[in-house]
Design an enzyme around this catalytic site. Structure first.
Site, PDB file in Angstrom:
ATOM      1  N   TYR A  58       0.848  -1.203   0.000  1.00 55.71           N
ATOM      2  CA  TYR A  58       0.000   0.000   0.000  1.00 55.71           C
ATOM      3  C   TYR A  58       0.882   1.252   0.000  1.00 55.71           C
ATOM      4  O   TYR A  58       1.631   1.507   0.953  1.00 55.71           O
ATOM      5  CB  TYR A  58      -0.938   0.040   1.209  1.00 55.71           C
ATOM      6  CG  TYR A  58      -1.973  -1.072   1.261  1.00 55.71           C
ATOM      7  CD1 TYR A  58      -2.275  -1.846   0.140  1.00 55.71           C
ATOM      8  CD2 TYR A  58      -2.649  -1.358   2.434  1.00 55.71           C
ATOM      9  CE1 TYR A  58      -3.214  -2.860   0.197  1.00 55.71           C
ATOM     10  CE2 TYR A  58      -3.602  -2.376   2.490  1.00 55.71           C
ATOM     11  CZ  TYR A  58      -3.870  -3.127   1.362  1.00 55.71           C
ATOM     12  OH  TYR A  58      -4.799  -4.128   1.429  1.00 55.71           O
ATOM     13  N   GLY A 202     -17.321   1.708  -0.945  1.00 54.83           N
ATOM     14  CA  GLY A 202     -18.123   2.930  -0.804  1.00 54.83           C
ATOM     15  C   GLY A 202     -19.464   2.834  -1.517  1.00 54.83           C
ATOM     16  O   GLY A 202     -20.367   3.624  -1.247  1.00 54.83           O
ATOM     17  N   LEU A 204     -21.852   0.820  -1.036  1.00 51.10           N
ATOM     18  CA  LEU A 204     -22.968   0.549  -0.132  1.00 51.10           C
ATOM     19  C   LEU A 204     -23.306   1.738   0.767  1.00 51.10           C
ATOM     20  O   LEU A 204     -24.320   1.712   1.460  1.00 51.10           O
ATOM     21  CB  LEU A 204     -22.665  -0.710   0.700  1.00 51.10           C
ATOM     22  CG  LEU A 204     -22.467  -1.974  -0.151  1.00 51.10           C
ATOM     23  CD1 LEU A 204     -21.939  -3.137   0.690  1.00 51.10           C
ATOM     24  CD2 LEU A 204     -23.772  -2.382  -0.852  1.00 51.10           C
TER      25      LEU A 204
END
Ligand SMILES: NC(=O)c1ccc[n+]([C@@H]2O[C@H](COP(=O)([O-])OP(=O)(O)OC[C@H]3O[C@@H](n4cnc5c(N)ncnc54)[C@H](OP(=O)(O)O)[C@@H]3O)[C@@H](O)[C@H]2O)c1
Length: 309
Positions: A58, A202, A204
Site C-alpha cells: 500500500y 463505498g 454501499l
C-alpha cells in the site's frame, strides 16, 4: 465496540483498513496522508478498534509508515496486521520483506502477517516454510492468509502445521460469496474471516449511485462502479435504506452490521474522514433482526448474480 477472540487475537469486530493511506490509487492527497490518516488511526484506537490492517504494497510502504507513526506510544493491545506479497517466498527474500515491514511500522513483532494472495506458481508448503521460521524467531505472532479459497486455506494450514486463524477476503453485501463456504468453516473451526472492501469500496454508502458515475480513483476500474452495476445496485441500496431507517442508522452501518452479525467475521472498512470512521465503528452496536438479515442477503445474492451475468 465488540470483539471476536481467536487464539490470543483480540479482534475488534470493526477494524481499520488503511490501503487509502498514502496510496496513489485512492488519490486522497497529501493533506489526507499527513493529517487526516493519523487522526483516523488515533480516533479508531480511542473508540476501541484493535485491528489495524495494512500491507507492504500500500503506497509502496507509505501506509505502513503512516500507521507506524500514528500508533507510536499506543501500541499495547493492538493487532497490527500487514501483508506479504508472495512473489518469491524464499527464506532470504521473506526475511528482507518482514524486516522492512517491522521497520516501517516501528514494532518488534507483527501480530498478524498475512500472505496477500496465493501464488499459483508456488505450493503452500514452499510459501509457509519461511513463515514458520518467522514464527519461531518471534518476529511474527500469527500467520494469516488473504484471498484464499477454502481449499488453499486448509492446505496452507497443513503446510504450516498449525491453524491459520484468519483469511482476509473481499466480502460485503456487494460480494456475498464468502458467507456460503468460508464463514461456515470459520464458525465451525474457531477461525475468523476478515472482510475487506466491506462497503463495496463505498458503493454501499449509497452516495455514488446518485451521481451514476465512478469516483475518479481506483474505483474507475472496478466492475462494481460501472454504470450498469450502479443501476443494478438500486434494489439492494433501497433495501439498505429501509433497514437503516428502522434503526436510525445509515446504509453503511447496516452493511457492516450484516457482515459482523454472521459470527466469526470482522470488517476492516477504509475511511476518507474521521466522521466516516466514527460512523463505521458505531456499526459494532447495531443488531439486525433475522428478517432484515435474510432480506438483505437475498438482495445481495440477486445483485451478485446480475453483476456477473
Ligand atoms: N487483502 C486484499 O487483497 C485487500 C484488497 C482490498 C482492500 N483490503 C483492505 O481492506 C480495507 C477496506 O477495503 P476498501 O478500502 O477497498 O473498501 P471499503 O472499506 O469497502 O470502502 C472504503 C471507502 O468507502 C467510503 N466510505 C467509508 N466509510 C463510509 C461511510 N460510513 N459512508 C459512506 N462511505 C464510506 C470511503 O470512500 P469515499 O468517501 O471516497 O466514497 C472509503 O475510502 C482496505 O483499506 C485494505 O486495508 C485488502
Amino acid at each position: 465496540m465488540r470483539y471476536v477472540e481467536a487464539g490470543d487475537l483480540h479482534l475488534s469486530v470493526i477494524g481499520l483498513g488503511t490501503w487509502q493511506f498514502g496510496s496513489r490509487e485512492w488519490g486522497y492527497g497529501a493533506a489526507y496522508a499527513d493529517d487526516i490518516a493519523p487522526a483516523i488511526v488515533q480516533r479508531a484506537i480511542e473508540l476501541g478498534v484493535t485491528l489495524i490492517d495494512t500491507a507492504e504494497i500500500y503506497g509502496f510502504g507509505r501506509s505502513e509508515c503512516i500507521v507506524g507513526q500514528a500508533i507510536r506510544g499506543r501500541r499495547d493491545g493492538l493487532v497490527i496486521a500487514t501483508k506479504l506479497v508472495p512473489v518469491l517466498p524464499l527464506p532470504a527474500v521473506v526475511d528482507w520483506q518482514v524486516r522492512g515491514s517491522l521497520r516501517r511500522l516501528g514494532v518488534d513483532a507483527l501480530d498478524l502477517y498475512q500472505v496477500h494472495f496465493p501464488n499459483p506458481l508456488v505450493s503452500p508448503r514452499s510459501t509457509m516454510a519461511p513463515l514458520r521460521a518467522l514464527l519461531e524467531q518471534g518476529l511474527v505472532r500469527h500467520v494469516g492468509v488473504s484471498n484464499h479459497s477454502l481449499g488453499r486455506w486448509r492446505a496452507s494450514e497443513r503446510a504450516l502445521g498449525q491453524p491459520i486463524l484468519t483469511n482476509q477476503v473481499r466480502f460485503s453485501l456487494a460480494a456475498p460469496l464468502p458467507s456460503w463456504e468460508l464463514v461456515p468453516y470459520a464458525r465451525k473451526e474457531g477461525r475468523v474471516v476478515i472482510a475487506y472492501s466491506p462497503l463495496g469500496q463505498g458503493l454501499l454508502g449509497g452516495g455514488h449511485t446518485l451521481t451514476g458515475a465512478a469516483p475518479a480513483d481506483v474505483r474507475r476500474r472496478s466492475p462494481l462502479f460501472r454504470p450498469r452495476s450502479l443501476g443494478l445496485a438500486s434494489p439492494l441500496l433501497a433495501a439498505l435504506r429501509v433497514v437503516a431507517a428502522a434503526h436510525a442508522a445509515t446504509p453503511a452501518q447496516v452493511a457492516l452490521a450484516w457482515l459482523i452479525g454472521q459470527g466469526n467475521v470482522v470488517a476492516i472498512p477504509g475511511a476518507r474522514t474521521v466522521a466516516q470512521l466514527e460512523e463505521n465503528v458505531a456499526a459494532a452496536d447495531l443488531e439486525l433482526t433475522t428478517g432484515e438479515r435474510e432480506r438483505l442477503g437475498a438482495e445481495a445474492a440477486r445483485f451478485d448474480m446480475a453483476v456477473r451475468r
